[in-house]
Design a protein around this motif. Structure first.
Motif, PDB file in Angstrom:
ATOM      1  N   ARG A  36      28.726  58.227 -18.252  1.00  0.00           N
ATOM      2  CA  ARG A  36      28.838  57.575 -19.594  1.00  0.00           C
ATOM      3  C   ARG A  36      27.681  56.378 -19.965  1.00  0.00           C
ATOM      4  O   ARG A  36      27.095  56.349 -21.027  1.00  0.00           O
ATOM      5  CB  ARG A  36      30.115  56.674 -19.709  1.00  0.00           C
ATOM      6  CG  ARG A  36      31.382  57.084 -19.965  1.00  0.00           C
ATOM      7  CD  ARG A  36      32.680  56.260 -20.274  1.00  0.00           C
ATOM      8  NE  ARG A  36      32.826  55.300 -19.488  1.00  0.00           N
ATOM      9  CZ  ARG A  36      33.641  55.534 -18.281  1.00  0.00           C
ATOM     10  NH1 ARG A  36      34.183  56.728 -17.875  1.00  0.00           N
ATOM     11  NH2 ARG A  36      33.690  54.559 -17.201  1.00  0.00           N
ATOM     12  N   THR A  37      27.263  55.804 -18.864  1.00  0.00           N
ATOM     13  CA  THR A  37      26.069  54.906 -19.005  1.00  0.00           C
ATOM     14  C   THR A  37      24.803  55.416 -19.180  1.00  0.00           C
ATOM     15  O   THR A  37      24.203  54.943 -20.182  1.00  0.00           O
ATOM     16  CB  THR A  37      25.908  53.976 -17.506  1.00  0.00           C
ATOM     17  OG1 THR A  37      27.166  53.217 -17.266  1.00  0.00           O
ATOM     18  CG2 THR A  37      24.967  53.149 -17.742  1.00  0.00           C
ATOM     19  N   ALA A  38      24.547  56.561 -18.657  1.00  0.00           N
ATOM     20  CA  ALA A  38      23.367  57.565 -19.123  1.00  0.00           C
ATOM     21  C   ALA A  38      23.534  58.388 -20.020  1.00  0.00           C
ATOM     22  O   ALA A  38      22.517  58.972 -20.591  1.00  0.00           O
ATOM     23  CB  ALA A  38      22.861  58.325 -17.440  1.00  0.00           C
ATOM     24  N   ARG A 134      27.601  79.824  -8.111  1.00  0.00           N
ATOM     25  CA  ARG A 134      27.782  78.773  -9.164  1.00  0.00           C
ATOM     26  C   ARG A 134      26.465  78.457  -9.602  1.00  0.00           C
ATOM     27  O   ARG A 134      25.530  78.307  -9.023  1.00  0.00           O
ATOM     28  CB  ARG A 134      28.528  77.724  -8.320  1.00  0.00           C
ATOM     29  CG  ARG A 134      28.956  76.374  -8.863  1.00  0.00           C
ATOM     30  CD  ARG A 134      29.782  75.475  -8.145  1.00  0.00           C
ATOM     31  NE  ARG A 134      31.094  76.126  -7.570  1.00  0.00           N
ATOM     32  CZ  ARG A 134      32.054  76.230  -8.424  1.00  0.00           C
ATOM     33  NH1 ARG A 134      32.411  75.595  -9.781  1.00  0.00           N
ATOM     34  NH2 ARG A 134      33.147  76.531  -7.910  1.00  0.00           N
ATOM     35  N   ILE A 135      26.666  77.730 -10.606  1.00  0.00           N
ATOM     36  CA  ILE A 135      25.650  77.165 -11.166  1.00  0.00           C
ATOM     37  C   ILE A 135      26.256  75.472 -11.814  1.00  0.00           C
ATOM     38  O   ILE A 135      27.055  75.685 -12.332  1.00  0.00           O
ATOM     39  CB  ILE A 135      25.081  77.910 -12.869  1.00  0.00           C
ATOM     40  CG1 ILE A 135      24.582  79.072 -12.418  1.00  0.00           C
ATOM     41  CG2 ILE A 135      24.253  76.907 -13.563  1.00  0.00           C
ATOM     42  CD1 ILE A 135      24.244  79.930 -13.586  1.00  0.00           C
ATOM     43  N   HIS A 136      25.401  74.775 -11.275  1.00  0.00           N
ATOM     44  CA  HIS A 136      25.617  73.280 -11.817  1.00  0.00           C
ATOM     45  C   HIS A 136      24.534  72.902 -12.819  1.00  0.00           C
ATOM     46  O   HIS A 136      23.475  73.386 -12.663  1.00  0.00           O
ATOM     47  CB  HIS A 136      25.460  72.142 -10.657  1.00  0.00           C
ATOM     48  CG  HIS A 136      26.637  72.436  -9.571  1.00  0.00           C
ATOM     49  ND1 HIS A 136      26.430  71.867  -8.329  1.00  0.00           N
ATOM     50  CD2 HIS A 136      27.755  73.166  -9.420  1.00  0.00           C
ATOM     51  CE1 HIS A 136      27.671  71.867  -7.718  1.00  0.00           C
ATOM     52  NE2 HIS A 136      28.318  72.865  -8.283  1.00  0.00           N
ATOM     53  N   GLY A 137      25.275  72.275 -13.934  1.00  0.00           N
ATOM     54  CA  GLY A 137      24.296  71.836 -14.972  1.00  0.00           C
ATOM     55  C   GLY A 137      24.647  70.384 -15.334  1.00  0.00           C
ATOM     56  O   GLY A 137      25.716  69.826 -15.182  1.00  0.00           O
ATOM     57  N   ALA A 138      23.700  70.016 -16.281  1.00  0.00           N
ATOM     58  CA  ALA A 138      23.976  68.817 -17.042  1.00  0.00           C
ATOM     59  C   ALA A 138      23.298  68.795 -18.381  1.00  0.00           C
ATOM     60  O   ALA A 138      22.314  69.508 -18.669  1.00  0.00           O
ATOM     61  CB  ALA A 138      23.424  67.578 -16.161  1.00  0.00           C
ATOM     62  N   ILE A 139      23.851  67.923 -19.278  1.00  0.00           N
ATOM     63  CA  ILE A 139      23.174  67.886 -20.813  1.00  0.00           C
ATOM     64  C   ILE A 139      23.079  66.458 -20.861  1.00  0.00           C
ATOM     65  O   ILE A 139      24.151  65.711 -20.442  1.00  0.00           O
ATOM     66  CB  ILE A 139      24.156  68.633 -21.877  1.00  0.00           C
ATOM     67  CG1 ILE A 139      25.428  67.932 -21.728  1.00  0.00           C
ATOM     68  CG2 ILE A 139      24.200  70.094 -21.486  1.00  0.00           C
ATOM     69  CD1 ILE A 139      26.184  68.170 -22.905  1.00  0.00           C
ATOM     70  N   GLN A 140      22.169  66.014 -21.787  1.00  0.00           N
ATOM     71  CA  GLN A 140      21.940  64.795 -22.120  1.00  0.00           C
ATOM     72  C   GLN A 140      21.415  64.653 -23.574  1.00  0.00           C
ATOM     73  O   GLN A 140      20.588  65.736 -24.102  1.00  0.00           O
ATOM     74  CB  GLN A 140      20.567  64.123 -21.272  1.00  0.00           C
ATOM     75  CG  GLN A 140      20.241  62.811 -21.701  1.00  0.00           C
ATOM     76  CD  GLN A 140      19.266  62.137 -20.579  1.00  0.00           C
ATOM     77  OE1 GLN A 140      18.566  62.755 -20.230  1.00  0.00           O
ATOM     78  NE2 GLN A 140      19.290  61.037 -20.424  1.00  0.00           N
ATOM     79  N   ASP A 141      22.012  63.991 -24.388  1.00  0.00           N
ATOM     80  CA  ASP A 141      21.295  63.680 -25.788  1.00  0.00           C
ATOM     81  C   ASP A 141      20.179  63.183 -25.935  1.00  0.00           C
ATOM     82  O   ASP A 141      19.924  61.951 -25.257  1.00  0.00           O
ATOM     83  CB  ASP A 141      22.678  62.740 -26.499  1.00  0.00           C
ATOM     84  CG  ASP A 141      22.280  62.732 -28.113  1.00  0.00           C
ATOM     85  OD1 ASP A 141      21.339  63.143 -28.287  1.00  0.00           O
ATOM     86  OD2 ASP A 141      23.287  62.202 -28.645  1.00  0.00           O
TER      87      ASP A 141
END
Length: 146
Positions: A36-38, A134-141
């Motif tokens: 949430r912070t990032a 498995r694939i780990h991922g992340a998204i950032q606005d």
């Protein structure tokens, strides 16, 4: 250096199932706060079952109801702009087949929202045989930077 009256610098790992459950909840709460912070949401795709899991922050960034998670990779892909979908599918396929990580910027249209830019990163998680499980991922606005 510590003396006999000082607490240990590193806590002992939990040994009882209740302690492990509490430790897991605490770890999940810290991760949720950090996300949430990032402004970063995480996701994971199990290639054996096809199950897609994601964090609440991932859902928030994509304008999704938290209680109605995405169930498949294709559901995630269709949130991207039409011109980005084929490229994302190709990068995901290379990640699955070759273990190649990806890092891209794509436009998405959140449910009921306006178009925004996100950075989408992912990495393969191989099993003991070396095959990607498995694939780990992340998204950032990143809309503010565009």
């Amino acid at each position: 250096m510590t003396d006999a009256l000082s607490p240990p610098l590193v806590p002992h790992p939990p040994s009882a199932p209740v302690e492990l459950t509490d430790a897991l909840r605490e770890s999940q709460a810290r991760l949720a706060l950090a996300e949430r912070t990032a402004g970063v949401g995480s996701w994971s795709l199990d290639l054996v079952s096809g199950e897609l899991r994601h964090s609440q922050e991932f859902a928030r960034l994509l304008g999704l109801p938290v209680d109605e998670p995405l169930r498949s990779l294709e559901e995630m892909i269709v949130l991207c702009s039409p011109e980005a979908r084929d490229g994302l599918r190709q990068r995901l396929e290379r990640c699955i087949r070759l273990g190649e990580p990806f890092d891209e910027e794509v436009q998405i249209t959140p449910e009921g929202g306006s178009t925004k830019w996100v950075r989408n990163v992912g990495a393969a998680v191989p099993g003991t045989s070396g095959q990607v499980l498995r694939i780990h991922g992340a998204i950032q606005d990143i809309s503010a930077q565009k």
